[in-house]
Design a protein around this motif. Sequence first.
Motif, PDB file in Angstrom:
ATOM      1  N   THR A 230      -3.129   7.513   1.615  1.00 47.54           N
ATOM      2  CA  THR A 230      -3.857   8.527   0.837  1.00 47.54           C
ATOM      3  C   THR A 230      -3.712   9.909   1.476  1.00 47.54           C
ATOM      4  O   THR A 230      -3.530  10.922   0.772  1.00 47.54           O
TER       5      THR A 230
ATOM      6  N   SER B  71      -9.384  11.224   2.173  1.00 46.22           N
ATOM      7  CA  SER B  71      -8.639  10.020   2.525  1.00 46.22           C
ATOM      8  C   SER B  71      -9.550   8.973   3.158  1.00 46.22           C
ATOM      9  O   SER B  71      -9.449   7.771   2.863  1.00 46.22           O
TER      10      SER B  71
ATOM     11  N   THR C  30       0.814  -1.215   0.000  1.00 40.01           N
ATOM     12  CA  THR C  30       0.000   0.000   0.000  1.00 40.01           C
ATOM     13  C   THR C  30       0.849   1.267   0.000  1.00 40.01           C
ATOM     14  O   THR C  30       0.531   2.233  -0.722  1.00 40.01           O
TER      15      THR C  30
ATOM     16  N   THR D 261      -4.687   2.254   3.915  1.00 37.85           N
ATOM     17  CA  THR D 261      -5.133   3.044   2.767  1.00 37.85           C
ATOM     18  C   THR D 261      -5.380   4.497   3.174  1.00 37.85           C
ATOM     19  O   THR D 261      -5.034   5.443   2.431  1.00 37.85           O
TER      20      THR D 261
ATOM     21  N   LEU E 253     -12.386   1.534  -0.840  1.00 43.00           N
ATOM     22  CA  LEU E 253     -11.547   0.423  -1.279  1.00 43.00           C
ATOM     23  C   LEU E 253     -11.558  -0.756  -0.307  1.00 43.00           C
ATOM     24  O   LEU E 253     -11.004  -1.812  -0.627  1.00 43.00           O
ATOM     25  N   THR E 254     -12.200  -0.611   0.837  1.00 49.35           N
ATOM     26  CA  THR E 254     -12.159  -1.677   1.845  1.00 49.35           C
ATOM     27  C   THR E 254     -13.540  -2.236   2.177  1.00 49.35           C
ATOM     28  O   THR E 254     -13.756  -3.462   2.143  1.00 49.35           O
TER      29      THR E 254
ATOM     30  N   SER F  14      -6.077  -2.914   6.441  1.00 55.87           N
ATOM     31  CA  SER F  14      -6.127  -2.380   5.083  1.00 55.87           C
ATOM     32  C   SER F  14      -6.780  -1.005   5.076  1.00 55.87           C
ATOM     33  O   SER F  14      -6.327  -0.090   4.349  1.00 55.87           O
TER      34      SER F  14
ATOM     35  N   ALA G 173     -10.363   5.260   1.662  1.00 53.53           N
ATOM     36  CA  ALA G 173     -10.112   4.060   2.468  1.00 53.53           C
ATOM     37  C   ALA G 173     -11.368   3.213   2.602  1.00 53.53           C
ATOM     38  O   ALA G 173     -11.339   1.980   2.458  1.00 53.53           O
TER      39      ALA G 173
ATOM     40  N   PHE H 192      -4.118  -1.986  -6.268  1.00 50.97           N
ATOM     41  CA  PHE H 192      -5.500  -1.695  -5.882  1.00 50.97           C
ATOM     42  C   PHE H 192      -6.428  -2.875  -6.202  1.00 50.97           C
ATOM     43  O   PHE H 192      -7.263  -3.258  -5.394  1.00 50.97           O
TER      44      PHE H 192
END
Length: 419
Positions: A127, A146, A86, A123, A153-154, A119, A150, A92
């Motif tokens: 970010t 940010s 990361t 992230t 994407l999670t 994660s 996060a 990604f």
Amino acid sequence: MTSTGEERDGAGRDGPWWWERRRGAVLDVGLGAVSAVECAVEGVPFAHEAGLPVPLGVVFGVVVGAVLVLRRRWPVAVVLVGIAVTPAAMGFLLGVVGLYTLAACEVPRRVTGTLASMSLVGTFVVTYLRTRGDVEGEGALVFVLSAFMAVALTVPPVLLGLYVGARRRLMESLQERADSLERELSLLADRAEERAEWARQEERTRIAREMHDVVAHRVSLMVVHAAALQAVAGKDPEKAVRNAALVGDMGRQALTELREMLGVLRASEKPVRAVAAVADVVAPVAVVEEGPSLAELEVLVGQSRAAGMSVEMVVQGEGRAYPAEVEQTAFRVVQEALTNCHKHAPGARVVVRLAHREEEVAMQVENGPREGEARGADLPSGGNGLVGMRERVLGLGGVFVSGPTDGGGFKVSAVLPFR
């Protein structure tokens, strides 16, 4: 080995290595290739930032992205690799697909939650640090952006994986239940077939027993009278005429009983087959037809007397109305016992006892020793008389005893409950 259930949509195993299906292997290899290309492209800026040769960064990206091929075999390792890279701003697709696979497989939820949290934090931090230098003086905006990245994407891949895993486990549970029900139905079908066969066997036995009781007694008396008719035909014509009339009466009675029995069998053919097919209640298969009763014992004894047998009948207690199957069984027991006396003890003295008790009815037929000068009528014996009597009595929950007496005769006793 863990599994997301995607390869379980079909039956059988045809995939290589750890894949259960070939389609799953193709999908994972394709995802790994796409991820390798993505990480290779992202490896170029990473190499510039880290001061490494560009080819080394590209090779590093290819190796990292290709790890996605192992997502079904080692989902935890794939997610850890995604978290580890990361800070390099690569992987990604690796991270999203890895989290989805981790949430969908049989990994403990505690492990899934821990790795998903790592994660998410990784992230967010990466970010935030990368965006802070580009947007000056907008700390709140950088923080919100940010956090949004996060979460985006999670959380979605984790929630989707949890849903797919729960749905797969539900389908597996339903499939197992369906298989279990199918096995139970198969066992029930086998048991029903066994019961139907048992019911058919019982019905055949019952018919054979009824035929034996009806035919053996009447025909035995007919043979006895025919023998007497032959003996006195030339000496006493009047007695010969009486014996001939008795033979005719016996034959007509035998035909009448046979006709009634066959009529009942035809009338009850469909119900009996239905009960045998369902096989839920097999005891009532033995259909109770209208047959003889205890009130006809006097006539039965009189017929034996007319055939030359010395028969005494003793009745104890007050008679009453019994269930039809009890009266028929009691009558058949006495009938068969008298038939055996005609066959095996011609000339012997016979005593028929009938006792009416509070909750049962008892009967006994006892003959003395056979007189030496008495000559039998050479009646054939199939050896099924005592067996049939025992089956009848035990079928009603009664007691049946037979055997020789101390005086050289033979005794048959039966007790039938009726309450």
